[in-house]
Each structure stands twice: as C-alpha cells, then as structure tokens.
Design a protein around this motif. Structure first.
Motif, PDB file in Angstrom:
ATOM      1  N   LEU A   1       0.900  -1.408  -0.035  1.00  0.00           N
ATOM      2  CA  LEU A   1       0.125   0.035  -0.020  1.00  0.00           C
ATOM      3  C   LEU A   1       0.865   1.096  -0.032  1.00  0.00           C
ATOM      4  O   LEU A   1       1.770   1.466   0.840  1.00  0.00           O
TER       5      LEU A   1
ATOM      6  N   PHE B   1       2.062   5.113   0.295  1.00  0.00           N
ATOM      7  CA  PHE B   1       1.965   6.308   0.955  1.00  0.00           C
ATOM      8  C   PHE B   1       2.952   7.455   0.387  1.00  0.00           C
ATOM      9  O   PHE B   1       3.693   7.474   0.776  1.00  0.00           O
TER      10      PHE B   1
ATOM     11  N   TRP C   1      -6.981   1.322   3.407  1.00  0.00           N
ATOM     12  CA  TRP C   1      -7.474   2.434   2.709  1.00  0.00           C
ATOM     13  C   TRP C   1      -8.777   2.264   2.137  1.00  0.00           C
ATOM     14  O   TRP C   1      -9.418   1.290   1.974  1.00  0.00           O
ATOM     15  N   GLU C   2      -9.368   3.480   1.932  1.00  0.00           N
ATOM     16  CA  GLU C   2     -10.778   3.493   0.961  1.00  0.00           C
ATOM     17  C   GLU C   2     -10.709   4.473   0.023  1.00  0.00           C
ATOM     18  O   GLU C   2     -10.181   5.907   0.168  1.00  0.00           O
ATOM     19  N   ARG C   3     -11.288   4.054  -1.101  1.00  0.00           N
ATOM     20  CA  ARG C   3     -11.344   5.039  -2.347  1.00  0.00           C
ATOM     21  C   ARG C   3     -12.333   6.115  -2.180  1.00  0.00           C
ATOM     22  O   ARG C   3     -11.809   7.189  -2.619  1.00  0.00           O
TER      23      ARG C   3
ATOM     24  N   ILE D   1      -8.288   7.758   1.171  1.00  0.00           N
ATOM     25  CA  ILE D   1      -7.968   7.732   2.325  1.00  0.00           C
ATOM     26  C   ILE D   1      -7.171   6.559   2.659  1.00  0.00           C
ATOM     27  O   ILE D   1      -7.768   5.513   2.602  1.00  0.00           O
ATOM     28  N   ARG D   2      -5.965   6.862   3.223  1.00  0.00           N
ATOM     29  CA  ARG D   2      -5.103   5.778   3.716  1.00  0.00           C
ATOM     30  C   ARG D   2      -4.579   5.962   5.204  1.00  0.00           C
ATOM     31  O   ARG D   2      -4.223   6.928   5.633  1.00  0.00           O
TER      32      ARG D   2
ATOM     33  N   ASP E   1      -5.717  11.966   0.085  1.00  0.00           N
ATOM     34  CA  ASP E   1      -5.233  12.340  -1.123  1.00  0.00           C
ATOM     35  C   ASP E   1      -5.755  13.632  -1.637  1.00  0.00           C
ATOM     36  O   ASP E   1      -6.968  13.541  -2.344  1.00  0.00           O
TER      37      ASP E   1
ATOM     38  N   VAL F   1     -11.371   3.980   8.420  1.00  0.00           N
ATOM     39  CA  VAL F   1     -10.042   3.329   7.695  1.00  0.00           C
ATOM     40  C   VAL F   1      -8.976   3.422   8.766  1.00  0.00           C
ATOM     41  O   VAL F   1      -8.258   2.071   8.825  1.00  0.00           O
TER      42      VAL F   1
END
Length: 651
Positions: free
Chosen positions: A324, A326, A475-477, A491-492, A523, A583
C-alpha cells in the motif's frame, strides 16, 4: 506557493476535455436549427396545422445558413491547416467552429432584439451579421496562430473558412449577383441559376446588398491587423525576459484544454532547469517477505495544475508500488514542479533503486512529538532511520521551500540518524489569501522553527530504546471526486505499535504495552482550518492511539476546478471524519509484526527552476489581466472603425 503562483494554478479551472468532432458537429447543427426557428420565423406559423411545417422549414434554413458553415469549418479547417504546416486536429477544429457558431448566434440574437425594440430595419440585423462573421474570422485567426504557430498570411487561409462559406451562401441566396452590373448570355444561361437563387431563400435575405460584402472584406482585414497588434504587444515581454513566446504557452494550454495533449509540458520544458532531488523510500514487510506498505517521498512538488507535469505524481507512485503506497507531500514548492510527466519515470526509477538497497530491521522506537514556535513535529525511528512529519497546524501554512527541507533533514542527521524521510503534512491553510499564503522560505522564523523541532526530535530518537515493531494498513477509495477535493488514492492509514518493554499489555504494569501511532494520508491539497485537529482527535479516540497525524498528498489533480480546492471545503466534515475513523480502525485491526527499511537515492530531473515559477506566473497573470484590458481596447477600437466603414460605404 505565492499569491502570484496561485493565480497561475487557478488557470486549471479552465481545463476540460473537448468532445469528439462528431459530437461538436451534432450540437452545432442542433443549435443552428434552434437559431433558425428564431431568426426565420414567419407569420404563417400562427396557423397551427401549417405551423409545424413552417417551423421545420425555419429550422432547416437555420441549419443551412448557420450550421453548414460550421460543419464545413469543423471538418475542413484541420485538413487545410495541416496542409499549410499547422497542427490543428479535427477535435480542436470542430470545437473552434462550434464556439464561433455560438458567437454568431449571440450577435444575431442581440441584433434581432435591438431591431425589434427600435425602428431599425432588417438591414441592421445583417449589419450585425457582418460584424459577427468578421469577429469569427478574428477569433479563428488568433487560435490558429497560437496552436499552429503559423504566420498571419498562412493562418488566414484556414481561419477564413467559416466566414467565407457563410458569406458565399449569403451571396448566392440573397441574389446579390443580380444587383451587380455583370453578366451576359453565357453567365445568364449557365451560372446565374447557381450563383443567384433568391427565390429559394427566406425573404429576409433580400436586405443584403453588395456593400455588405465589401464591408465584410474590409472588416476582416481590419480585425486581422488588430489580432496581429494584440499578439505583438502581449508577446513582447515574454520574449524579452523569458526567451519564449506567449503563443507557445497559449498553444500548449489550448492543446491541453481541447485534447489533453502534452504541448503545455513542451513549453514548460523550454523554461526548465536540471535539478538533483533526493528520493527516499520507507518500506514495511511481513515475516514472509511480502511488502505491506511503502512510503515514497521524492523532494519535488506535485504541480503545477491538473495532470500537467507532476500533478498526478501520487497516483503514478502508487501504481509502481507492491504494498500500500503512502506518497506524502515533500518539502518543496512550485519551483520544483516537474516540467513533464515523463520526468516521473525518472523518479520511479530512483524509487526502484532505493528499494533494492533496503536493509530491514524489526526494531523501532516509540514516536515522539516536539515543538518549536509554530511547528509541531511527529517523529519515529526505524532502526537508525527516521520518519519526521511536520505541521504548522492550527496555524496556516502552504509549501515548505526545498532549501528549508534539506537543511531540516540535515540537522536531524547530525544527531546520529542515517536516512530521514521528512514529510510536510500540508494540513492547515486558509485558502489563497494574503501575499505569501504561508510559504515557508529560507531565513524565515518558521524555517528555523522547523530545524529546531527536527533537531529536538532527532536527539530523542537517536538514544531512544528500540522495541519490536508491528504495523497495519488500510485504505478507502471513497465516493468523493477530485472536484470535491479528494483524489483517486482516497484515504489511507497506517498504525504502528512498538513494544519497547517486550511484555505487551499482560505485564505487571497495567499501563505497560505497545505504544500506538496512527498516520493518516488524504489524497488532497491541504485542509480547511481546524479540520486537521478535529480528525487527529477522532483518530486518537477511535484506535486508542498515543500519537496521530493527518497529512495530504498535495495532489494537483484536484485543482481542475479551482486553485484552492482544499480537503473539507466541498465535503461534509462529519462524513469525512467517519471515513477517516473507519479506515484508521481497520488499519489498527490489521497490525502484525513487520520489518522496516529506509534508503535514499537521487534523481536528476528537469523542474521549473529557481524563481522561474514566479516569473512565469507574473507574466501569465499580466497577460491575463493586461491582455484582457488590451483586448477590450482593441475590440472597441475595431468596432468603432467597423461602424465608420458602414457609414462610409453606405452599407
């Protein structure tokens, strides 16, 4: 960025993608039909059963006299332009023709309204049409000279197509040839039926006289001279100071607007300077060697706007990462924008080299937070390397200068640390207000605050006890779009746990146990005032963290709407908090023993360069502001002379 640079970035609100040529043509025909109903409406339409037929005929006449010149121009301009060495594409050609049709319809609507409200006759409407056709020629000439970089005589050939076709149709169907003293048996027999067909046209066209075509030719020549004068006056400062033409900038911007081309990057490349930038990688892997997360921090700025240059850098970094990704914001301003997206490949290659050199360790320190002046810095060491995250919240700040970041990282290394990944959290700003917008520059109080806070953190981390490291990620798109301030990485979150005592939560001390630190990366491009503190408090409470920080990537993919499209400006704060907490909670539940390693490589890239961003922004802003005033003056002067031509010729 400075206020001047923010105005340049604000140009991104004009960025869009042109429709395909057949979509533009279809819309042009529809608009022409609607305009025809309004322009050629007959009294007979009051009879209901005949009205439908006449409305259909009115629409057809609109398509014929307004739509056909647009279609011919849309399809032929690109071909003719390329024939004479230009670069216009079918999509751009059709879009330009459609815009010019809108100009004609707008002129006719205003002229018709004035004629309706005043004693002016139908002849006045055609006087307005002459000015509209000449204006269309001027607009097309300006765009073609900018896009194709052709000289005025050469660009005038494709630029005249729409005006020439419209004038030809009006000449034939108004019967103007019959008013001229030309002819003979041969002309009357073979050509007159095709060159003079007033019986097939609306009766309104009978108001057209030969003088209209004379005035049209003179007005087009006048407007061509006005276009050349305008471009010369606007272009001269660019050539004298930057050594490039404003037409190069206009060509690139129109190309990006119309088709997403990289021509604007070619312009930036002419201005760019070579630079060597550090690229730092911090990776986490599980016991079986699978990469769990990778932090990537090249010291460049993800700008200048939209997807131009490095604007979409975070997505490119994430696509090249196994775990993932970052990709937080580095300590660099707009002077370190990549000039082209191709430069991102060089950065990715440096990331790969750094990743190959990683040496992993399962030991880490507990995180520490230090302050100095307005700066709050969260630091955590992994073996002898350190992750440092700096913020000025709840104060307001924008970019941290490249030199300030280098000095801050160097100061941290003097205390015994090896590699340092220094993040600008970029998480609190009050928009594009004020002269400097919170830019942290060398020699400022804030720059020394950062250096001092980093030194204090490094002093503590260098001697802090190490413990076993665990980490979890999620994370979530999200459903939000770049127009709402959230980029495609969503969001991560990463949550680390470090057990220095080694006895977990089951030891004799009920307060003993691993220290928990939560890192959240959004992001987006900066945050609304107060939002960072609200999110940090929510995350700390949700995952029972000892420390937490919320960062943004500073992606400029969100700046296709406006230059200050910050996180929290367009979306509900509570809804954002719910997603961030969810998240972070998933990341906390994902924790497992990991190893971490950090390494730094260097990449040679082409960036905007020192002060070049400010110079470019100043010239672009001057061209927009002064160019608008100059254009208004040129237009008014040209219209005044056009009116004089009407009086002199009697048109």
């Amino acid at each position: 960025m400075t206020a001047t640079q923010s105005n340049l970035a604000g140009l991104s609100r004009f960025i869009f993608r042109a429709p395909s040529w057949y979509t533009s043509v279809a819309f042009a025909l529809l608009l022409a039909a609607v305009a025809g109903v309004g322009a050629f409406e007959r009294p007979e339409t009051s009879v209901v059963w005949r009205g439908v037929l006449f409305v259909g005929r009115d629409a057809w006449e609109g398509v014929f006299f307004i739509g056909i010149p647009t279609v011919v121009a849309g399809l032929a301009t690109a071909w003719v332009d390329r024939l004479v060495g230009g670069k216009l594409t079918p999509n751009r050609s059709s879009l330009l023709a459609l815009v010019c049709e809108v100009v004609i319809v707008a002129f006719l609507a205003v002229g018709g309204l004035v004629a309706y409200l005043t004693p002016l006759s139908q002849r006045f409407v055609f006087d307005v049409l002459v000015v509209a056709l000449a204006s269309v020629f001027a607009v097309r000439l300006l765009v073609i000279m900018a896009v194709s970089r052709s000289s005025l005589p050469v660009a005038a050939v494709p630029a005249s197509i729409q005006t020439a076709v419209a004038a030809l149709l009006l000449f034939v169907y108004s019967g103007t040839l019959r008013l001229l003293e030309v002819g003979g048996p041969l002309l009357d027999t073979f050509l007159m039926p095709y060159l003079a067909r007033p019986e097939e046209a609306p009766p309104e066209l009978s108001a057209i006289s030969p003088d209209h075509f004379l005035v049209l030719g003179l007005t087009c020549a006048l407007y061509a001279a006005a276009v050349w004068t305008f471009l010369y006056v606007v272009d001269r400062p660019w050539r004298n100071t930057l050594g490039v033409s404003v037409l190069d900038f206009l060509q690139g911007f129109i190309g990006h607007v119309a088709e997403g081309s990289r021509e604007l990057e070619d312009f930036f490349e002419q201005l760019g300077e070579e630079a060597v930038v550090p690229v730092t990688v911090l990776a986490f892997r599980t016991a079986d060697g699978e990469e769990k997360a990778r932090w990537v921090l090249p010291m460049i700025h993800p700008g200048p706007m939209g997807e131009i240059g490095g604007g979409n850098l975070p997505v490119r970094v994430a696509a090249a990462t196994d775990g993932l990704a970052f990709p937080p914001h580095a300590t660099a301003g707009h002077d370190f924008n990549l000039v082209t997206e191709r430069e991102v490949d060089t950065v990715i290659e440096a990331v790969d080299r750094a990743h190959e050199r990683l040496t992993y360790s399962s030991e880490a320190t507990e995180s520490v937070r230090t302050t100095a002046g307005e700066v709050s810095l969260l630091g955590q060491a992994f073996d002898d390397d350190a992750l440092l995250v700096s913020t000025f919240a709840p104060g307001f700040a924008d970019d941290v200068d490249y030199a300030v970041g280098l000095s801050t990282a160097a100061e941290a290394r003097t205390e015994g640390l090896d590699d340092v990944l220094l993040v600008d959290a970029h998480n609190s700003n009050n928009g594009l207000e004020g002269p400097d917008l919170g830019h942290v520059t060398p020699g400022s109080t804030r720059s020394f605050d950062m250096i001092q806070a980093a030194r204090r953190a490094a002093e503590r981390l260098a001697v802090a006890p190490r413990g076993d490291l665990s980490a979890g990620v999620a994370w979530e798109r999200t459903e939000w779009t770049p127009q709402e301030g959230i980029g495609p990485l969503g969001i991560r979150a990463m949550v680390t746990e470090v057990d220095v005592d080694g006895d977990g939560a089951d030891g004799e001390d009920p307060d003993a146990g691993p220290q928990t630190t939560a890192y959240v990366l959004v992001d987006g491009n900066n945050m609304e005032p107060g939002l960072r503190g609200h999110l940090v408090d929510a995350v700390v409470e949700a995952v029972d963290a000892d420390e937490a920080e919320v960062m943004t990537t500073d992606t400029h993919i969100v700046n296709t709407v406006e230059a200050d499209n910050q996180v929290g400006a367009a979306i509900d704060r509570d809804a954002l908090t719910d997603v961030v907490v969810e998240v972070a909670s998933r990341a906390a539940a994902d924790t497992e023993p990991v190893e971490a390693g950090m390494a730094t490589e260097h990449a040679e890239v082409t960036v905007f360069g020192n002060d070049r961003t400010e110079s470019l922004a100043s010239h672009a802003n001057a061209a927009v502001s002064m160019g608008g005033a100059l254009a208004a003056a040129v237009i008014l002067a040209s219209l005044a002379i056009s009116m004089l031509l009407f009086f002199v010729t009697g048109a």
